[in-house]
Design an enzyme around this catalytic site. Structure first.
Site, PDB file in Angstrom:
ATOM      1  N   ARG A   1       0.839  -1.206   0.000  1.00 37.05           N
ATOM      2  CA  ARG A   1       0.000   0.000   0.000  1.00 37.05           C
ATOM      3  C   ARG A   1       0.870   1.250   0.000  1.00 37.05           C
ATOM      4  O   ARG A   1       0.547   2.253  -0.624  1.00 37.05           O
ATOM      5  CB  ARG A   1      -0.951  -0.011   1.218  1.00 37.05           C
ATOM      6  CG  ARG A   1      -1.697   1.284   1.392  1.00 37.05           C
ATOM      7  CD  ARG A   1      -2.888   1.264   2.347  1.00 37.05           C
ATOM      8  NE  ARG A   1      -2.843   0.277   3.392  1.00 37.05           N
ATOM      9  CZ  ARG A   1      -2.092   0.355   4.501  1.00 37.05           C
ATOM     10  NH1 ARG A   1      -1.315   1.390   4.710  1.00 37.05           N
ATOM     11  NH2 ARG A   1      -2.103  -0.622   5.394  1.00 37.05           N
TER      12      ARG A   1
ATOM     13  N   ASP B   1      -9.033  19.808 -12.715  1.00 40.59           N
ATOM     14  CA  ASP B   1      -9.329  18.464 -13.219  1.00 40.59           C
ATOM     15  C   ASP B   1      -9.074  18.493 -14.724  1.00 40.59           C
ATOM     16  O   ASP B   1      -9.828  19.105 -15.484  1.00 40.59           O
ATOM     17  CB  ASP B   1     -10.783  18.105 -12.900  1.00 40.59           C
ATOM     18  CG  ASP B   1     -11.162  16.697 -13.362  1.00 40.59           C
ATOM     19  OD1 ASP B   1     -10.508  16.185 -14.299  1.00 40.59           O
ATOM     20  OD2 ASP B   1     -12.111  16.128 -12.811  1.00 40.59           O
TER      21      ASP B   1
ATOM     22  N   TYR C   1     -18.168  17.417 -13.494  1.00 45.46           N
ATOM     23  CA  TYR C   1     -18.421  15.984 -13.605  1.00 45.46           C
ATOM     24  C   TYR C   1     -19.374  15.584 -12.469  1.00 45.46           C
ATOM     25  O   TYR C   1     -19.161  15.982 -11.311  1.00 45.46           O
ATOM     26  CB  TYR C   1     -17.085  15.244 -13.482  1.00 45.46           C
ATOM     27  CG  TYR C   1     -17.235  13.751 -13.408  1.00 45.46           C
ATOM     28  CD1 TYR C   1     -17.633  13.025 -14.529  1.00 45.46           C
ATOM     29  CD2 TYR C   1     -16.992  13.056 -12.229  1.00 45.46           C
ATOM     30  CE1 TYR C   1     -17.781  11.649 -14.470  1.00 45.46           C
ATOM     31  CE2 TYR C   1     -17.138  11.685 -12.160  1.00 45.46           C
ATOM     32  CZ  TYR C   1     -17.537  10.990 -13.288  1.00 45.46           C
ATOM     33  OH  TYR C   1     -17.687   9.638 -13.213  1.00 45.46           O
TER      34      TYR C   1
ATOM     35  N   LYS D   1      -9.667   7.610 -18.208  1.00 44.53           N
ATOM     36  CA  LYS D   1     -10.096   8.161 -19.494  1.00 44.53           C
ATOM     37  C   LYS D   1      -8.921   8.171 -20.479  1.00 44.53           C
ATOM     38  O   LYS D   1      -8.365   7.135 -20.747  1.00 44.53           O
ATOM     39  CB  LYS D   1     -10.717   9.537 -19.266  1.00 44.53           C
ATOM     40  CG  LYS D   1     -11.677   9.593 -18.053  1.00 44.53           C
ATOM     41  CD  LYS D   1     -12.926   8.744 -18.212  1.00 44.53           C
ATOM     42  CE  LYS D   1     -13.722   8.562 -16.928  1.00 44.53           C
ATOM     43  NZ  LYS D   1     -14.109   9.774 -16.229  1.00 44.53           N
TER      44      LYS D   1
HETATM   45  C1  LIG Z   1     -14.532  10.141 -14.903  1.00 41.34           C
HETATM   46  C2  LIG Z   1     -14.206  11.462 -14.355  1.00 41.34           C
HETATM   47  C3  LIG Z   1     -13.874  11.627 -13.010  1.00 41.34           C
HETATM   48  C4  LIG Z   1     -13.904  10.477 -12.013  1.00 41.34           C
HETATM   49  O1  LIG Z   1     -12.955   9.518 -12.326  1.00 41.34           O
HETATM   50  P1  LIG Z   1     -13.100   7.956 -11.939  1.00 41.34           P
HETATM   51  O2  LIG Z   1     -11.831   7.384 -12.428  1.00 41.34           O
HETATM   52  O3  LIG Z   1     -14.321   7.448 -12.645  1.00 41.34           O
HETATM   53  O4  LIG Z   1     -13.270   7.912 -10.453  1.00 41.34           O
HETATM   54  C5  LIG Z   1     -13.534  12.881 -12.565  1.00 41.34           C
HETATM   55  N1  LIG Z   1     -13.530  13.953 -13.401  1.00 41.34           N
HETATM   56  C6  LIG Z   1     -13.862  13.838 -14.692  1.00 41.34           C
HETATM   57  C7  LIG Z   1     -13.831  15.050 -15.561  1.00 41.34           C
HETATM   58  C8  LIG Z   1     -14.206  12.606 -15.225  1.00 41.34           C
HETATM   59  O5  LIG Z   1     -14.549  12.499 -16.510  1.00 41.34           O
END
Ligand SMILES: *Cc1c(COP(=O)(O)O)cnc(C)c1O
Length: 382
Positions: A46, A170, A98, A195
């Site tokens: 961890r 983000d 999001y 993503k």
């Molecule tokens: C998918 C997404 C998240 C969250 O990410 P996870 O890996 O699904 O927890 C946060 N911000 C944006 C812009 C996203 O598209």
């Protein structure tokens, strides 16, 4: 070093014990010590893992940052940043976030005494109006989801600097290939590596990149103390995906530009939201802070009907109906009932998420085939 070279080489080294050119998957929970406290820098899975370290260093390089810290998901990464705050602290965030981030803020962190202000961040003056003595953090998402609004990161950094706030961005929708917020004055960059970074729709992962070593120490502490860490196999897959990030992003963007142009002229399509259009309100800022305009777009139907939107989404053959984005394959989605279902209807409509709004994540297939698919699906809604 330029981006493509960093994607392939930064942070990774041939395995010292065998020369394996690809970072091994260190699938281990613990590490043998020579004597109590005498070890090779690794004690427990961890806390440290060599595959994870390679990925963290690679991601730091891609964002032109000093430190990377990976988490089990994008939301776990966002959650770790919220832990830097204290009860009573206030956060200013975009009103077009999001859905999962909005849920984390309003249903988890708000119950621990953090106050959130959600504002249309395209207008920097509105952000500054919300700043008070308790404000600690500005939370930016750009381009936003699903309206593809653009927030001026440098302008947010200017506000953060003047009021001694932290700025977190983000950067999921842009990817590190298209936009590097640390270069524009952000203190923290967050990714859902699920993503574009991983890019193959087979891993859930998150990451934070920063330059400040105190913040890095705190994030590393939470990574270990809270324990939302990614497994070594997922780190390996992510490292593997990154090696083609620059090539994928070019093809994603090429396709998106062609599809946006096609939708613009289609008689059944209402508004097309794509920052690459010169008349998009955020186009000038996007052109300044992004390398290209990304591969996410959304559009409404001329007749704002949920029923017709459902017909289109059910009729596509190449675009798969699914949540998520940023993978090699094209996806189609309905924000009002899918990704944004957790946002109250009044809030949703205020930000332009109409009932017929359809979101596309443009993959790296051939643009001509994708356009044909959308053409026949739109016809099905007549
Ligand atoms: C998918 C997404 C998240 C969250 O990410 P996870 O890996 O699904 O927890 C946060 N911000 C944006 C812009 C996203 O598209």
């Amino acid at each position: 070093m330029k981006f493509g070279t960093k994607a392939i080489h930064a942070g990774v080294h041939p395995d010292p014990s065998t020369g394996a050119i690809m970072t091994p998957i260190y699938q281990t929970s613990t590490y043998v010590q020579d004597e109590p406290g005498v070890h090779k820098g690794y004690e427990y899975g961890r806390t440290q893992n060599p595959t994870r370290n390679a990925l963290q260093n690679n991601l730091a390089a891609l964002e032109n940052g000093r430190f990377g810290v990976c988490f089990a998901s994008g939301l776990a990464a966002t959650d770790a940043i919220m832990r830097l705050l204290q009860p009573g602290d206030e956060v200013i965030a975009s009103n077009d976030l999001y859905g999962g981030t909005y849920r984390l803020f309003t249903r988890v962190w708000a119950t621990y005494g953090i106050k959130f202000h959600f504002v249309p961040m395209q207008d920097a003056a509105l952000v500054e109006q919300c700043v008070n003595a308790n404000t600690r953090l500005i939370w930016v998402e750009t381009p936003t989801n699903p309206m593809l609004n653009i927030v001026d990161i440098a302008a947010m950094s200017d506000i953060a600097t003047r009021h001694q706030l932290k700025l977190a961005v983000d950067n999921t929708f842009a990817s590190p290939y298209l936009q590097n917020p640390l270069d524009l004055g952000a203190h923290l960059v967050v990714h859902s590596a699920t993503k574009y970074i991983n890019g193959h729709s087979d891993v859930i992962m998150g990451a934070i990149i920063c330059n400040d070593s105190d913040i890095h120490d705190q994030l590393k502490f939470y990574q270990n103390a809270v324990g939302a860490v990614p497994g070594p196999q997922d780190c390996f897959l992510c490292l593997r995906g990154i090696k083609t990030l620059h090539l994928r992003m070019e093809q994603h963007c090429n396709n998106a530009e062609k599809i946006a142009a096609f939708l613009l002229t289609h008689p059944l399509v209402g508004k097309v939201n794509f920052p690459g259009f010169t008349d998009h309100p955020g186009h000038a800022v996007a052109a300044r802070q992004m390398r290209r305009f990304g591969a996410m777009l959304s559009f409404s139907l001329k007749e704002d009907s949920l029923e017709k939107a459902v017909k289109v989404m059910s009729a596509t053959k190449l675009f798969s109906l699914a949540e998520s984005l940023g993978g090699v394959e094209s996806l189609i989605g309905h924000p009002a009932s899918m990704t944004h279902a957790s946002i109250p209807i009044e809030e949703r409509r205020k930000t332009g998420v109409l009932d017929s709004l359809i979101r596309l994540s443009i993959g790296i297939e051939d643009a001509e085939d994708l356009i044909e698919d959308l053409k026949q699906a739109l016809e099905c809604s007549r």
